[in-house]
Design a protein around this motif. Structure first.
Motif, short mmCIF file in Angstrom:
data_model
loop_
_atom_site.label_atom_id
_atom_site.label_comp_id
_atom_site.label_asym_id
_atom_site.label_seq_id
_atom_site.Cartn_x
_atom_site.Cartn_y
_atom_site.Cartn_z
N SER A 153 10.19 -28.35 -3.77
CA SER A 153 11.27 -27.45 -3.38
C SER A 153 10.89 -25.99 -3.64
N ALA A 154 10.30 -25.72 -4.79
CA ALA A 154 9.89 -24.35 -5.14
C ALA A 154 8.82 -23.85 -4.17
N LEU A 155 7.83 -24.69 -3.86
CA LEU A 155 6.80 -24.29 -2.90
C LEU A 155 7.42 -24.00 -1.54
N ASP A 156 8.40 -24.80 -1.14
CA ASP A 156 9.09 -24.60 0.13
C ASP A 156 9.85 -23.27 0.12
N GLN A 157 10.59 -23.02 -0.95
CA GLN A 157 11.40 -21.80 -1.04
C GLN A 157 10.53 -20.54 -1.08
N GLU A 158 9.34 -20.68 -1.68
CA GLU A 158 8.41 -19.54 -1.76
C GLU A 158 7.55 -19.44 -0.50
N ASP A 159 7.83 -20.29 0.48
CA ASP A 159 7.09 -20.34 1.74
C ASP A 159 5.59 -20.60 1.52
N GLN A 160 5.30 -21.44 0.50
CA GLN A 160 3.91 -21.76 0.18
C GLN A 160 3.58 -23.24 0.38
N LEU A 161 4.56 -24.04 0.78
CA LEU A 161 4.31 -25.48 0.91
C LEU A 161 3.29 -25.78 2.00
N ALA A 162 3.47 -25.21 3.18
CA ALA A 162 2.55 -25.49 4.29
C ALA A 162 1.12 -25.09 3.94
N SER A 163 0.95 -23.90 3.36
CA SER A 163 -0.41 -23.45 3.02
C SER A 163 -1.02 -24.30 1.91
N THR A 164 -0.19 -24.72 0.95
CA THR A 164 -0.69 -25.59 -0.13
C THR A 164 -1.17 -26.92 0.44
N LEU A 165 -0.36 -27.51 1.31
CA LEU A 165 -0.73 -28.80 1.91
C LEU A 165 -1.99 -28.66 2.75
N LYS A 166 -2.09 -27.59 3.53
CA LYS A 166 -3.27 -27.37 4.37
C LYS A 166 -4.52 -27.16 3.52
N ASN A 167 -4.39 -26.33 2.47
CA ASN A 167 -5.55 -26.04 1.62
C ASN A 167 -6.06 -27.29 0.90
N LEU A 168 -5.13 -28.06 0.33
CA LEU A 168 -5.55 -29.26 -0.40
C LEU A 168 -5.94 -30.39 0.55
N GLY A 169 -5.28 -30.45 1.71
CA GLY A 169 -5.54 -31.52 2.67
C GLY A 169 -6.82 -31.33 3.47
N GLY A 170 -7.23 -30.09 3.59
CA GLY A 170 -8.46 -29.80 4.33
C GLY A 170 -8.44 -30.34 5.74
N LYS A 171 -9.56 -30.89 6.16
CA LYS A 171 -9.70 -31.35 7.54
C LYS A 171 -8.83 -32.58 7.84
N TRP A 172 -8.31 -33.23 6.81
CA TRP A 172 -7.51 -34.45 7.03
C TRP A 172 -6.10 -34.13 7.53
N ILE A 173 -5.65 -32.92 7.24
CA ILE A 173 -4.30 -32.53 7.68
C ILE A 173 -4.45 -31.74 8.97
N GLN A 174 -3.91 -32.30 10.05
CA GLN A 174 -4.06 -31.67 11.36
C GLN A 174 -2.99 -30.62 11.62
N GLU A 175 -1.80 -30.84 11.08
CA GLU A 175 -0.70 -29.92 11.35
C GLU A 175 0.31 -29.93 10.21
N VAL A 176 0.76 -28.73 9.85
CA VAL A 176 1.90 -28.58 8.93
C VAL A 176 2.69 -27.38 9.43
N THR A 177 3.83 -27.68 10.05
CA THR A 177 4.68 -26.60 10.53
C THR A 177 6.13 -26.88 10.13
N ARG A 178 6.84 -25.81 9.88
CA ARG A 178 8.26 -25.95 9.54
C ARG A 178 9.03 -26.17 10.84
N LYS A 179 9.90 -27.16 10.82
CA LYS A 179 10.72 -27.46 11.99
C LYS A 179 11.80 -26.40 12.12
N ASN A 180 12.22 -26.12 13.35
CA ASN A 180 13.33 -25.20 13.57
C ASN A 180 14.60 -25.85 13.08
#
Length: 141
Positions: free
Chosen positions: A111-138
């Protein structure tokens, strides 16, 4: 190392054998689970913090591949898995959100990562090539 003088002095090993079997089986199961998706959410179906983390990850974001959820209270090795998770991640509570095997925390952390708008970047950074997409839904709020 102290070796017992006779076999009767060492019954503890026999008593612990089933626990050791569950522990070994849980380690194998954890390794199998970690191969299913880059993001794994270890949860309990009745836990409000687990519900919060799952809601954010599954409803608020579009993540490809989708996070894999393990409900420990419904899994036959749930207790042993939770114990092994505690040993390997240092986190014994649920939810426990793992990205490529590394814990990013629980419901409040997600929740804190989401509120700080850092969740997507954290998931992408740690997930590397295995994570194809992380976007916030409208969302209409």
């Amino acid at each position: 190392m102290t070796v017992p003088k006779n076999k009767d002095d060492a019954p503890k090993e026999k008593e612990q054998a089933p626990e050791t079997d569950d522990h070994a089986e849980a380690k194998d199961e954890l390794n199998a689970i970690l191969k299913r998706a880059p993001i794994i959410v270890f949860s309990k179906s009745y836990c409000p913090f687990s519900a919060k983390a799952k809601s954010i990850l599954l409803k608020k974001y579009s993540i490809v591949p989708e996070p894999y959820v393990v409900e420990l209270d419904h899994h036959k090795l749930g207790r042993a898995l939770q114990s092994v998770l505690g040993e390997s991640t240092g986190r014994r509570t649920v939810p426990n959100v793992l990205v490529n095997g590394k814990s990013i925390g629980g419901g409040d952390d997600v929740s804190a990562l989401d509120q700080e708008d850092q969740l997507a970047s954290t998931l992408k950074n740690l997930g590397g090539k295995w994570i194809q997409e992380v976007t916030r839904k409208n969302q209409e709020e």
